[in-house]
Design a protein around this motif. Structure first.
Motif, PDB file in Angstrom:
ATOM      1  N   LEU A 108       0.823  -1.213   0.000  1.00 44.40           N
ATOM      2  CA  LEU A 108       0.000   0.000   0.000  1.00 44.40           C
ATOM      3  C   LEU A 108       0.858   1.263   0.000  1.00 44.40           C
ATOM      4  O   LEU A 108       0.427   2.324  -0.447  1.00 44.40           O
ATOM      5  N   GLU A 262      -7.209   8.274   6.772  1.00 44.67           N
ATOM      6  CA  GLU A 262      -7.202   9.228   5.664  1.00 44.67           C
ATOM      7  C   GLU A 262      -8.392  10.193   5.742  1.00 44.67           C
ATOM      8  O   GLU A 262      -8.306  11.335   5.279  1.00 44.67           O
ATOM      9  N   GLN A 267      -3.569  12.738   3.453  1.00 48.44           N
ATOM     10  CA  GLN A 267      -2.393  11.916   3.126  1.00 48.44           C
ATOM     11  C   GLN A 267      -1.469  11.701   4.323  1.00 48.44           C
ATOM     12  O   GLN A 267      -0.888  10.631   4.475  1.00 48.44           O
TER      13      GLN A 267
ATOM     14  N   LEU B  32     -13.110   5.791  -0.682  1.00 55.82           N
ATOM     15  CA  LEU B  32     -11.786   5.886  -1.299  1.00 55.82           C
ATOM     16  C   LEU B  32     -11.821   6.824  -2.511  1.00 55.82           C
ATOM     17  O   LEU B  32     -10.944   7.690  -2.672  1.00 55.82           O
ATOM     18  N   ASP B  35     -11.894  10.412  -1.620  1.00 56.44           N
ATOM     19  CA  ASP B  35     -10.561  10.903  -1.240  1.00 56.44           C
ATOM     20  C   ASP B  35      -9.710  11.184  -2.476  1.00 56.44           C
ATOM     21  O   ASP B  35      -8.925  12.142  -2.492  1.00 56.44           O
ATOM     22  N   GLY B  39      -8.076  14.773  -3.594  1.00 58.82           N
ATOM     23  CA  GLY B  39      -6.614  14.764  -3.526  1.00 58.82           C
ATOM     24  C   GLY B  39      -6.093  14.463  -2.137  1.00 58.82           C
ATOM     25  O   GLY B  39      -5.025  14.930  -1.738  1.00 58.82           O
ATOM     26  N   ARG B  40      -6.845  13.650  -1.371  1.00 58.66           N
ATOM     27  CA  ARG B  40      -6.458  13.378   0.021  1.00 58.66           C
ATOM     28  C   ARG B  40      -5.841  12.000   0.214  1.00 58.66           C
ATOM     29  O   ARG B  40      -5.701  11.536   1.342  1.00 58.66           O
ATOM     30  N   THR B  41      -5.482  11.330  -0.891  1.00 64.15           N
ATOM     31  CA  THR B  41      -4.887  10.009  -0.747  1.00 64.15           C
ATOM     32  C   THR B  41      -3.634   9.918  -1.625  1.00 64.15           C
ATOM     33  O   THR B  41      -3.307  10.872  -2.337  1.00 64.15           O
ATOM     34  N   THR B  42      -2.944   8.802  -1.541  1.00 61.98           N
ATOM     35  CA  THR B  42      -1.774   8.620  -2.396  1.00 61.98           C
ATOM     36  C   THR B  42      -2.165   7.738  -3.586  1.00 61.98           C
ATOM     37  O   THR B  42      -3.103   6.934  -3.499  1.00 61.98           O
ATOM     38  N   TYR B  44      -0.541   5.214  -4.943  1.00 62.28           N
ATOM     39  CA  TYR B  44      -0.341   3.769  -4.709  1.00 62.28           C
ATOM     40  C   TYR B  44      -1.467   3.184  -3.861  1.00 62.28           C
ATOM     41  O   TYR B  44      -1.980   2.107  -4.137  1.00 62.28           O
ATOM     42  N   PHE B  45      -1.822   3.913  -2.795  1.00 59.56           N
ATOM     43  CA  PHE B  45      -2.849   3.388  -1.896  1.00 59.56           C
ATOM     44  C   PHE B  45      -4.177   3.254  -2.631  1.00 59.56           C
ATOM     45  O   PHE B  45      -4.856   2.215  -2.543  1.00 59.56           O
ATOM     46  N   ARG B  47      -4.732   2.960  -5.808  1.00 67.37           N
ATOM     47  CA  ARG B  47      -4.674   1.909  -6.834  1.00 67.37           C
ATOM     48  C   ARG B  47      -4.773   0.513  -6.206  1.00 67.37           C
ATOM     49  O   ARG B  47      -5.562  -0.314  -6.642  1.00 67.37           O
ATOM     50  N   GLU B  48      -3.978   0.284  -5.164  1.00 62.58           N
ATOM     51  CA  GLU B  48      -3.935  -1.064  -4.569  1.00 62.58           C
ATOM     52  C   GLU B  48      -5.235  -1.396  -3.830  1.00 62.58           C
ATOM     53  O   GLU B  48      -5.726  -2.515  -3.921  1.00 62.58           O
TER      54      GLU B  48
END
Lengths: 408, 118
Positions: A108, A262, A267, B32, B35, B39-42, B44-45, B47-48
């Motif tokens: 992740l 989150e 982030q 998800l 988010d 724009g509050r997530t990464t 990679y996270f 996507r996975e």
């Protein structure tokens, strides 16, 4: 060793022992299913692990004997074989689940393929354990795991109904879905009092060369360390109740736990949660692999210990290497670490009496303990918890079957 | 429990449980995707995690479309299979565009409609 450094043992045992993949799974899922109603169970488990950890740390400090050493002597060869086999099976399942959790957290964070990361994690742990001193393992994983404190912030930021949170600390029985409620009670107690914690803790105390003058440190480790772990467990359950229950989400994946961080923190929260999970389950991996190696070495009377050079304790070193490889093999079959965690916790519950009964016996034995034998208060708590342990041990498998492993 | 894993006929209880799990997947995916939209997530996270949820819903779609079901609920079971397949396709979009805010917003909206998320 300074007392402050000695507290590291408590912190790693707490973060890695009290908050491992089992806690993440059961506490968040319990919150998502029953809101805050099961908070009181964490308190029960927390007091139980503090009572028995203090006891086995005291035994280690006074007698210089680790838990499995005492089991071998108190219950005889046949009883000890049963305890050894059950503890090693549960340890291996838990180790595989924790290593799977490490690989998921890395995936992740990095987006790299899961199976590569399993192999990388096993290799990395083998190298870290081989080349790093016990103090540095404690420092790296104990303090890295403190990122889990982000969940305490998350629990507050999600704005739970504090009245309901308070009510959750009062023991009660659910009005609906009682079987599932009982399943979570057993699971939460099982994760709190999982046997590898006391195996690791008592052997670690001997590695740290505790003596009777360290009994204060032992008590501080048990209360502060597990107290911190318990606080995180409260936060995880409150997070599950405040976010997932209201959104109709039943968490099935480790990533879902990180998703909770989150929501209020973006982030930064996500990254802190993932790093915290990585170090917490990483610490638990170290705890379980050592616990497995300690148990076998103590049962067989081999030289053991992380303070010894691997050449000074070759069979101990070979044991933890083999355990890591077996866990790698289990994970490569494609088994889901979260599902494996649930089975590992429930089977560990069944094995709880084999661990805790001998501790209570030894802590009451004047030949071992001299003037440091259990007092009335410790005995009363120890006996109450033995009854609790017996009940949950008998109930674990039937509840697992009746609730379809908590699915309905 | 995934209906297709119990090896037996899908009954009302299994269908209810599977429906609840699909709603849970949709609601988690919506969270998800929201988010991603903000724009509050990464990358990679997003996507996975989207991939994990997609695989789970895809497994449900496969199982519910193949398993035997009680005649009285067979139509509902097949509809649920189609519902799971739509869910999987929607989550695939999020997996393919984990940093695209517009896609995130569209996926979040679609997933909220697929389930009764609050």
């Amino acid at each position: 060793m300074s007392k402050a450094l000695g507290l590291g043992l408590g912190i790693i045992a707490a973060i890695g022992g009290f908050v491992d993949i089992g806690d993440l799974v059961f506490n968040v899922a319990a919150g998502a299913t029953f809101g805050y109603q099961l908070l009181w169970v964490i308190v029960v488990g927390l007091i139980g692990i503090i009572v028995y950890t203090e006891m086995c740390g005291r035994v280690a400090a006074v007698s210089g004997r680790a838990v499995f050493d005492a089991i071998r002597e108190r219950v005889g060869f046949k009883g000890a074989v049963v305890a050894l086999v059950s503890s090693e099976v549960v340890n291996l399942m838990t180790l595989a689940a924790e290593l799977g959790g490490v690989a998921i957290a890395l995936q992740l964070l990095s987006g790299l393929p899961y199976r590569w990361l399993i192999a990388f994690a096993v290799l990395a742990f083998a190298v870290v354990i081989w080349v790093t001193t016990f103090e540095w393992i404690e420092r790296i994983f104990g303090f890295g795991g403190l990122c889990m404190l982000v969940f305490a912030v998350v629990a507050v930021k999600l704005g739970p109904d504090w009245g309901q949170v308070g009510a959750g600390f009062v023991p009660h029985i659910a009005h609906t879905n009682r079987l599932l409620y009982a399943y979570f009670v057993v699971g939460i107690l099982g994760t709190a009092m999982t046997p590898y914690e006391v195996y690791f803790y008592s052997s670690g105390g001997i590695e740290d060369q505790w003596s009777p003058k360290d009994l204060g440190l032992n008590r501080a480790n048990a209360i502060l360390g597990y107290g911190l772990g318990g606080t995180l467990s409260f936060a995880l359950m409150i997070t599950g109740g405040a976010l997932f229950l209201s959104h109709g989400i039943s968490p099935q994946h480790l990533g879902t736990v990180a998703l909770a961080a989150e929501q209020p923190l973006g982030q930064v929260g996500l990254l802190l949660a993932l790093v915290g999970i990585l170090f917490a389950v990483g610490a638990a991996s170290i705890d379980t692999v050592f616990a497995g190696a300690y148990n076998l070495a103590q049962f067989c009377g081999w030289e053991w210990g992380r303070y010894r050079n691997p050449r000074g304790a070759p069979r101990f070193a070979l044991t933890w290497l083999v355990l890591l490889l077996l866990a790698l093999g289990i994970l490569m079959t494609g088994v889901d670490p979260v599902a494996l965690t649930e089975y590992a916790v429930l089977f560990s519950v069944v094995a709880l009496p084999l661990t805790y009964v001998p501790i209570l016996l030894v802590a009451n034995d004047k030949a071992y303990m001299g003037r440091y034998v259990n007092g009335r208060f410790a005995n009363a708590l120890g006996l109450i918890y033995l009854v609790v342990i017996m009940i949950v041990a008998l109930a674990a498998i039937p509840l697992m079957i009746l609730t379809n492993v908590g699915q309905n | 429990m995934l209906a297709g894993c119990n090896g037996g006929t899908v009954d009302r209880h299994a269908l209810t449980n599977d429906g609840a799990t699909l709603d849970s997947i949709a609601c988690e995916g919506a969270l998800l995707a929201s988010d991603v939209a903000r724009g509050r997530t990464t990358t990679y996270f997003a996507r996975e995690q989207a991939e994990v949820l997609r695989i789970e819903s895809s497994n449900f779609a496969d199982a519910l479309s193949r398993r035997k079901a009680l005649p009285s609920i067979e139509r509902r079971v097949r509809e649920k299979a189609k519902h799971a397949a739509v869910l999987a396709v929607t989550l695939q979009r999020l997996h393919d565009h984990p940093s695209d805010r517009a896609v995130g917003a569209a996926v979040a909206s679609a997933l909220k409609k697929l389930a009764s998320c609050t």
